[in-house]
Design a protein around this motif. Structure first.
Motif, PDB file in Angstrom:
ATOM      1  N   SER A  17      72.386 -56.112  74.984  1.00  0.00           N
ATOM      2  CA  SER A  17      73.283 -57.275  74.997  1.00  0.00           C
ATOM      3  C   SER A  17      72.576 -58.489  75.582  1.00  0.00           C
ATOM      4  CB  SER A  17      74.525 -56.974  75.854  1.00  0.00           C
ATOM      5  OG  SER A  17      75.263 -55.897  75.335  1.00  0.00           O
ATOM      6  N   ARG A  19      73.806 -62.810  76.631  1.00  0.00           N
ATOM      7  CA  ARG A  19      74.825 -63.860  76.603  1.00  0.00           C
ATOM      8  C   ARG A  19      74.134 -65.208  76.555  1.00  0.00           C
ATOM      9  NH1 ARG A  19      79.627 -65.693  80.789  1.00  0.00           N
ATOM     10  NH2 ARG A  19      77.843 -66.546  81.954  1.00  0.00           N
ATOM     11  N   ARG A  67      80.938 -57.475  67.167  1.00  0.00           N
ATOM     12  CA  ARG A  67      79.801 -57.325  68.090  1.00  0.00           C
ATOM     13  C   ARG A  67      79.606 -58.552  68.967  1.00  0.00           C
ATOM     14  NH1 ARG A  67      74.787 -57.018  66.188  1.00  0.00           N
ATOM     15  NH2 ARG A  67      75.208 -58.231  64.295  1.00  0.00           N
ATOM     16  N   PHE A  68      79.874 -59.727  68.418  1.00  0.00           N
ATOM     17  CA  PHE A  68      79.685 -60.978  69.149  1.00  0.00           C
ATOM     18  C   PHE A  68      81.052 -61.566  69.517  1.00  0.00           C
ATOM     19  CE2 PHE A  68      75.345 -62.394  67.182  1.00  0.00           C
ATOM     20  CZ  PHE A  68      74.805 -61.151  67.499  1.00  0.00           C
ATOM     21  N   GLN A  82      78.619 -64.074  73.667  1.00  0.00           N
ATOM     22  CA  GLN A  82      78.293 -62.738  74.145  1.00  0.00           C
ATOM     23  C   GLN A  82      77.889 -61.886  72.961  1.00  0.00           C
ATOM     24  OE1 GLN A  82      78.244 -61.437  77.382  1.00  0.00           O
ATOM     25  NE2 GLN A  82      77.351 -59.642  76.369  1.00  0.00           N
ATOM     26  N   MET A  83      76.687 -61.355  72.995  1.00  0.00           N
ATOM     27  CA  MET A  83      76.155 -60.584  71.874  1.00  0.00           C
ATOM     28  C   MET A  83      75.932 -59.151  72.330  1.00  0.00           C
ATOM     29  SD  MET A  83      73.462 -63.345  70.298  1.00  0.00           S
ATOM     30  CE  MET A  83      72.370 -63.240  71.718  1.00  0.00           C
ATOM     31  N   ASN A  84      76.662 -58.226  71.747  1.00  0.00           N
ATOM     32  CA  ASN A  84      76.541 -56.803  72.068  1.00  0.00           C
ATOM     33  C   ASN A  84      76.041 -56.034  70.856  1.00  0.00           C
ATOM     34  OD1 ASN A  84      77.671 -57.347  74.625  1.00  0.00           O
ATOM     35  ND2 ASN A  84      79.741 -57.005  73.861  1.00  0.00           N
ATOM     36  N   SER A  85      75.564 -54.825  71.109  1.00  0.00           N
ATOM     37  CA  SER A  85      75.078 -53.954  70.028  1.00  0.00           C
ATOM     38  C   SER A  85      74.106 -54.696  69.123  1.00  0.00           C
ATOM     39  CB  SER A  85      76.258 -53.416  69.209  1.00  0.00           C
ATOM     40  OG  SER A  85      77.165 -52.718  70.030  1.00  0.00           O
ATOM     41  N   LEU A  86      73.158 -55.351  69.736  1.00  0.00           N
ATOM     42  CA  LEU A  86      72.231 -56.185  68.986  1.00  0.00           C
ATOM     43  C   LEU A  86      71.366 -55.345  68.051  1.00  0.00           C
ATOM     44  CD1 LEU A  86      71.347 -58.696  71.784  1.00  0.00           C
ATOM     45  CD2 LEU A  86      72.159 -59.328  69.504  1.00  0.00           C
TER      46      LEU A  86
END
Length: 121
Positions: A17, A19, A67-68, A82-86
């Motif tokens: 992740s 941010r 995801r974002f 917020q960026m997850n599971s990139l």
């Protein structure tokens, strides 16, 4: 004139992740819709997410939905991504943008300088 400065980019492993933050120079930034775009090497710039000025209405590209998360703090004149599971395909230069009026996927008037996000496998 509205100025935008991004921060928070970097190198992250796939599945991780990050941010991103975008600070606006004017207190009236709450009157502007804000958005994130990205441009990968050899590709055109593409829309990622947008948020309205007052009510927090959001829009996402299909490739990042779920995801974002885009959010904003009008008190801090800042918008976040917020960026997850990139994924590796999220690697790009990410740009913050602003337009007077409602959120949209194009026709933004103000742009930041960009921040690099690199996702490694």
């Amino acid at each position: 004139q509205l100025q935008l400065v991004e921060s928070g980019g970097g190198l992250v492993q796939a599945g991780g992740s990050l941010r991103l933050s975008c600070a606006a120079s004017l207190r009236t930034a709450s009157s502007y819709a804000m958005a994130w775009f990205r441009q990968a090497p050899g590709k055109e710039r593409e829309f990622v997410a947008a948020i309205s000025g007052s009510y927090g209405r959001t829009d996402y590209a299909d490739s990042v939905r779920g995801r974002f998360t885009i959010s904003r703090s009008n008190a801090k004149n800042t918008v976040y991504l917020q960026m997850n599971s990139l994924k590796r395909e999220d690697t790009a230069v990410y740009y913050c943008a602003a337009r007077f009026g409602g959120p949209a996927r194009e026709q933004y008037d103000y742009w930041g300088q960009g921040t690099q996000v690199t996702v490694s496998s």
